[in-house]
Scaffold this motif. Structure first.
Motif, PDB file in Angstrom:
ATOM      1  N   UNK A 187      33.195  55.289  41.247  1.00  0.00           N
ATOM      2  CA  UNK A 187      33.577  54.086  41.955  1.00  0.00           C
ATOM      3  C   UNK A 187      34.758  53.350  41.348  1.00  0.00           C
ATOM      4  N   UNK A 188      35.015  52.171  41.885  1.00  0.00           N
ATOM      5  CA  UNK A 188      36.165  51.360  41.488  1.00  0.00           C
ATOM      6  C   UNK A 188      35.706  50.111  40.736  1.00  0.00           C
ATOM      7  N   UNK A 189      36.568  49.575  39.851  1.00  0.00           N
ATOM      8  CA  UNK A 189      36.295  48.262  39.262  1.00  0.00           C
ATOM      9  C   UNK A 189      36.287  47.185  40.359  1.00  0.00           C
ATOM     10  N   UNK A 190      35.900  45.976  39.998  1.00  0.00           N
ATOM     11  CA  UNK A 190      35.878  44.904  41.002  1.00  0.00           C
ATOM     12  C   UNK A 190      37.267  44.698  41.594  1.00  0.00           C
ATOM     13  N   UNK A 191      38.289  44.598  40.742  1.00  0.00           N
ATOM     14  CA  UNK A 191      39.660  44.463  41.228  1.00  0.00           C
ATOM     15  C   UNK A 191      39.983  43.061  41.722  1.00  0.00           C
ATOM     16  N   UNK A 192      41.262  42.868  42.029  1.00  0.00           N
ATOM     17  CA  UNK A 192      41.731  41.569  42.518  1.00  0.00           C
ATOM     18  C   UNK A 192      41.495  41.519  44.022  1.00  0.00           C
ATOM     19  N   UNK A 193      40.484  40.826  44.418  1.00  0.00           N
ATOM     20  CA  UNK A 193      40.188  40.636  45.833  1.00  0.00           C
ATOM     21  C   UNK A 193      39.794  39.179  46.062  1.00  0.00           C
ATOM     22  N   UNK A 194      39.743  38.803  47.325  1.00  0.00           N
ATOM     23  CA  UNK A 194      39.562  37.389  47.665  1.00  0.00           C
ATOM     24  C   UNK A 194      38.292  36.804  47.058  1.00  0.00           C
ATOM     25  N   UNK A 195      37.213  37.576  47.057  1.00  0.00           N
ATOM     26  CA  UNK A 195      35.950  37.059  46.534  1.00  0.00           C
ATOM     27  C   UNK A 195      36.022  36.778  45.036  1.00  0.00           C
ATOM     28  N   UNK A 253      36.410  32.457  40.762  1.00  0.00           N
ATOM     29  CA  UNK A 253      37.104  31.703  39.715  1.00  0.00           C
ATOM     30  C   UNK A 253      37.418  30.283  40.182  1.00  0.00           C
ATOM     31  N   UNK A 254      37.829  30.144  41.442  1.00  0.00           N
ATOM     32  CA  UNK A 254      38.102  28.806  41.979  1.00  0.00           C
ATOM     33  C   UNK A 254      36.835  27.961  41.985  1.00  0.00           C
ATOM     34  N   UNK A 255      35.716  28.595  42.291  1.00  0.00           N
ATOM     35  CA  UNK A 255      34.434  27.890  42.280  1.00  0.00           C
ATOM     36  C   UNK A 255      34.077  27.412  40.882  1.00  0.00           C
ATOM     37  N   UNK A 256      34.348  28.235  39.881  1.00  0.00           N
ATOM     38  CA  UNK A 256      34.084  27.827  38.499  1.00  0.00           C
ATOM     39  C   UNK A 256      34.961  26.630  38.105  1.00  0.00           C
ATOM     40  N   UNK A 257      36.205  26.626  38.584  1.00  0.00           N
ATOM     41  CA  UNK A 257      37.085  25.489  38.292  1.00  0.00           C
ATOM     42  C   UNK A 257      36.561  24.214  38.941  1.00  0.00           C
ATOM     43  N   UNK A 258      36.053  24.331  40.162  1.00  0.00           N
ATOM     44  CA  UNK A 258      35.589  23.149  40.899  1.00  0.00           C
ATOM     45  C   UNK A 258      34.344  22.528  40.280  1.00  0.00           C
ATOM     46  N   UNK A 259      33.677  23.276  39.395  1.00  0.00           N
ATOM     47  CA  UNK A 259      32.517  22.718  38.695  1.00  0.00           C
ATOM     48  C   UNK A 259      32.932  21.668  37.677  1.00  0.00           C
ATOM     49  N   UNK A 300      45.113  31.432  42.324  1.00  0.00           N
ATOM     50  CA  UNK A 300      44.240  30.307  41.985  1.00  0.00           C
ATOM     51  C   UNK A 300      44.947  28.978  42.191  1.00  0.00           C
ATOM     52  N   UNK A 301      46.218  28.922  41.839  1.00  0.00           N
ATOM     53  CA  UNK A 301      46.973  27.690  42.075  1.00  0.00           C
ATOM     54  C   UNK A 301      46.955  27.336  43.555  1.00  0.00           C
ATOM     55  N   UNK A 302      47.092  28.335  44.416  1.00  0.00           N
ATOM     56  CA  UNK A 302      47.036  28.081  45.846  1.00  0.00           C
ATOM     57  C   UNK A 302      45.655  27.682  46.317  1.00  0.00           C
ATOM     58  N   UNK A 303      44.634  28.296  45.752  1.00  0.00           N
ATOM     59  CA  UNK A 303      43.246  28.020  46.155  1.00  0.00           C
ATOM     60  C   UNK A 303      42.786  26.633  45.753  1.00  0.00           C
TER      61      UNK A 303
END
Length: 254
Positions: A93-101, A106-112, A142-145
């Motif tokens: 299989x593949x690593x998680x990779x850079x995808x929207x989720x 990470x954006x959710x962790x920042x919002x905490x 992330x800056x955009x999010x």
């Protein structure tokens, strides 16, 4: 297939994530294995699956991004397994990779952490030339999010700026408030090091906090679950080099 750690809390987190991801996956047999330090090894895990009747095994790397473990270490282990079990089909299989989720996690962790205008994205670092580009992509997205939070980047190994350099520069550059954001999946010595350094700065009066690592965020669980499903349906494994070149299949591959 996880990296492995001597820290019991880390192993507990990995087991919890794997258990959550396995729910909803159509695979009767599954084993959690480790590259090093912890057990069972990939060889031990595969032997158990085969003893239980498996004739097709999907190897799912619990990695964030493609680097040395993905391109070299795990493929070498699978090649050994193929030679030992020529009648078993292995997929990779593949690593998680850079995808929207992942960006959303990470954006959710920042919002905490409210009241901070900047973040320092902390990545592990590797010799793979793609790593810097990947982390820079994450920073920009992330800056955009986050509606324009300013982002900085640093690395815990191999690459620069180092974590210590990046943290020192970032708190000076963003005295109004900084969130240190680990782009790491589980706890361990690296997380402990980050928290120690950030704690020391807080005691000195700097406005800086550490966000939680990825851990078992629901988005991460779903990404891993999808990677498992994809791995099950993939074509038989053919190893690749770190440059992405495909090796010739061994004589035991089918």
């Amino acid at each position: 297939m996880s990296h492995g750690s001597r820290i019991e809390e880390t192993r507990d987190e990995v087991e919890r994530v794997v258990k959550d991801a396995n729910s909803g996956v159509n695979a009767t047999l599954h084993e959690l294995c480790y590259l090093e330090i912890a057990s069972p090894s990939i060889e031990e895990g595969a032997d158990k699956l085969i003893a239980d009747g498996a004739d097709r095994i999907a190897v799912v790397p619990m990695l964030l991004f493609s680097a040395g473990h993905y391109y070299s270490d795990i493929p070498e282990e699978i090649e050994i397994l193929q030679r030992r079990h020529p009648r078993v089909t292995f997929t990779y299989g593949e690593p998680l990779g850079v995808q929207e989720a992942l960006i959303d996690t990470l954006a959710s962790r920042l919002k905490e952490h409210k009241g901070r205008d900047a973040f320092l994205l902390v990545a592990r670092g590797s010799r793979n030339p793609e790593t810097k580009q990947v982390i820079e992509t994450i920073r920009k997205r992330l800056e955009g999010k986050t509606g324009g939070m300013r982002g900085e980047v640093c690395y815990l190994a191999v690459l620069e700026p180092t974590f210590e350099m990046g943290l020192e520069d970032a708190v000076i550059k963003h005295p109004e408030g900084l969130i240190v954001l680990p782009c790491l999946w589980f706890t361990g010595r690296l997380i402990q090091h980050i928290e120690k350094e950030v704690g020391a700065l807080k005691e000195e009066g700097w406005k800086v906090d550490t966000a939680h690592y990825l851990d078992n965020h629901p988005f991460i669980i779903e990404i891993l679950r999808n990677r498992v499903r994809e791995s099950i349906d993939k074509e038989p494994f053919f190893p690749t080099t770190e440059k992405g070149e495909v090796h010739e299949p061994s004589a035991t591959q089918h």
